[in-house]
Design a protein around this motif. Sequence first.
Motif, short mmCIF file in Angstrom:
data_model
loop_
_atom_site.label_atom_id
_atom_site.label_comp_id
_atom_site.label_asym_id
_atom_site.label_seq_id
_atom_site.Cartn_x
_atom_site.Cartn_y
_atom_site.Cartn_z
N ALA A 38 0.79 -1.22 -0.10
CA ALA A 38 0.02 0.08 0.07
C ALA A 38 0.86 1.29 0.15
CB ALA A 38 -0.85 -0.22 1.19
N LEU A 39 1.87 1.29 0.78
CA LEU A 39 2.90 2.19 0.82
C LEU A 39 3.66 2.60 -0.41
CD1 LEU A 39 3.99 4.78 2.70
CD2 LEU A 39 5.78 3.09 3.35
N ALA A 40 4.04 1.58 -1.03
CA ALA A 40 4.69 1.44 -2.37
C ALA A 40 3.76 2.07 -3.57
CB ALA A 40 5.22 0.20 -2.65
N ARG A 41 2.56 1.71 -3.40
CA ARG A 41 1.74 2.09 -4.53
C ARG A 41 1.46 3.65 -4.14
NH1 ARG A 41 -4.04 0.24 -4.04
NH2 ARG A 41 -4.11 1.08 -6.12
N LEU A 42 1.07 4.04 -2.77
CA LEU A 42 1.10 5.88 -2.87
C LEU A 42 2.45 6.37 -3.31
CD1 LEU A 42 -0.75 5.68 0.67
CD2 LEU A 42 -1.69 6.24 -1.52
N GLN A 43 3.61 5.90 -2.87
CA GLN A 43 4.70 6.56 -3.22
C GLN A 43 5.25 6.52 -4.77
OE1 GLN A 43 7.55 5.07 -0.32
NE2 GLN A 43 7.21 6.86 1.04
N MET A 44 4.84 5.25 -5.04
CA MET A 44 4.86 5.25 -6.59
C MET A 44 4.10 6.41 -7.65
SD MET A 44 7.39 3.31 -7.87
CE MET A 44 7.01 3.55 -9.42
N HIS A 45 2.79 6.19 -7.39
CA HIS A 45 1.85 7.33 -7.75
C HIS A 45 2.47 8.42 -7.74
CE1 HIS A 45 -1.25 4.61 -9.54
NE2 HIS A 45 -0.88 3.91 -8.64
N ARG A 46 2.83 9.09 -6.61
CA ARG A 46 3.38 10.33 -6.46
C ARG A 46 4.50 10.55 -7.28
NH1 ARG A 46 7.28 12.03 -3.68
NH2 ARG A 46 7.58 10.46 -2.21
N LEU A 47 5.51 9.54 -7.10
CA LEU A 47 7.03 9.73 -8.04
C LEU A 47 6.55 9.67 -9.71
CD1 LEU A 47 9.12 7.39 -5.92
CD2 LEU A 47 9.44 9.75 -6.27
N VAL A 48 5.50 8.87 -10.00
CA VAL A 48 5.33 8.76 -11.36
C VAL A 48 4.60 10.34 -11.87
CG1 VAL A 48 3.63 7.88 -13.21
CG2 VAL A 48 5.09 6.66 -11.76
N GLN A 49 3.95 10.84 -10.92
CA GLN A 49 3.15 12.13 -11.26
C GLN A 49 4.34 13.21 -11.33
OE1 GLN A 49 -0.18 12.59 -11.66
NE2 GLN A 49 0.61 14.69 -12.43
N GLU A 50 5.40 13.07 -10.33
CA GLU A 50 6.40 14.05 -10.51
C GLU A 50 7.26 13.87 -12.10
OE1 GLU A 50 8.84 13.80 -7.29
OE2 GLU A 50 7.37 14.11 -5.75
N ILE A 51 7.06 12.69 -12.28
CA ILE A 51 7.92 12.49 -13.67
C ILE A 51 7.19 13.04 -14.70
CG2 ILE A 51 8.58 10.63 -15.12
CD1 ILE A 51 9.21 8.92 -12.90
N THR A 52 5.81 12.78 -14.74
CA THR A 52 5.10 13.34 -15.94
C THR A 52 4.93 14.68 -15.90
OG1 THR A 52 2.90 12.92 -14.67
CG2 THR A 52 3.72 11.13 -16.18
N ASP A 53 4.89 15.22 -14.72
CA ASP A 53 4.48 16.96 -14.60
C ASP A 53 5.87 17.42 -14.99
OD1 ASP A 53 2.19 16.76 -13.57
OD2 ASP A 53 2.83 17.04 -11.59
N GLY A 54 6.96 16.99 -14.79
CA GLY A 54 8.34 17.39 -15.32
C GLY A 54 8.57 17.49 -16.80
N ARG A 55 7.91 16.27 -17.30
CA ARG A 55 8.19 15.95 -18.85
C ARG A 55 7.34 17.05 -19.55
NH1 ARG A 55 6.03 10.30 -21.01
NH2 ARG A 55 4.07 11.59 -20.28
N HIS A 56 6.07 17.49 -19.05
CA HIS A 56 5.34 18.30 -19.75
C HIS A 56 5.70 19.99 -19.76
CE1 HIS A 56 2.39 15.17 -20.96
NE2 HIS A 56 2.05 14.95 -19.73
N ASP A 57 6.56 20.00 -18.63
CA ASP A 57 7.11 21.42 -18.47
C ASP A 57 8.08 21.72 -19.36
OD1 ASP A 57 5.35 21.91 -16.35
OD2 ASP A 57 6.96 21.29 -14.88
N ARG A 58 8.51 20.65 -20.27
CA ARG A 58 9.81 21.05 -21.04
C ARG A 58 9.31 21.48 -22.35
NH1 ARG A 58 13.21 15.72 -19.86
NH2 ARG A 58 13.81 16.24 -17.75
#
Length: 120
Positions: free
Chosen positions: A100-120
Amino acid sequence: MMTIPGARRATLIDCASGLAVAAAGREDLVDQHEDAAGATDVVRAVLSSPALSATPTGDDIEEIIVSGTGGYHLLVLTGADFDGHLFVHLLVDRENGNLALARLQMHRLVQEITDGRHDR
């Protein structure tokens, strides 16, 4: 990603090619290229199966969890469109991790990856 409790291996995978973009963690478990190819096959199988959709129009798959006796394989997709996107394969140790903790943290990290990709 490797700071997630119980994380044993993390691989960032290009969906279109099935190749590893980056990898970290234990190399003795599986080579990063084998990891990427196998995980891509699982994602493609799930996305192409109407039987795995909960709605008549189809689901946007966000994650796939495979449970093994030694751990959990968490596959987190960056978007609904398979081609042109990345996904992450995280192997979490069953005894030392918390799915459960891994799922929450992974979704947060993936969101950071995708947000960063769209800012370029």
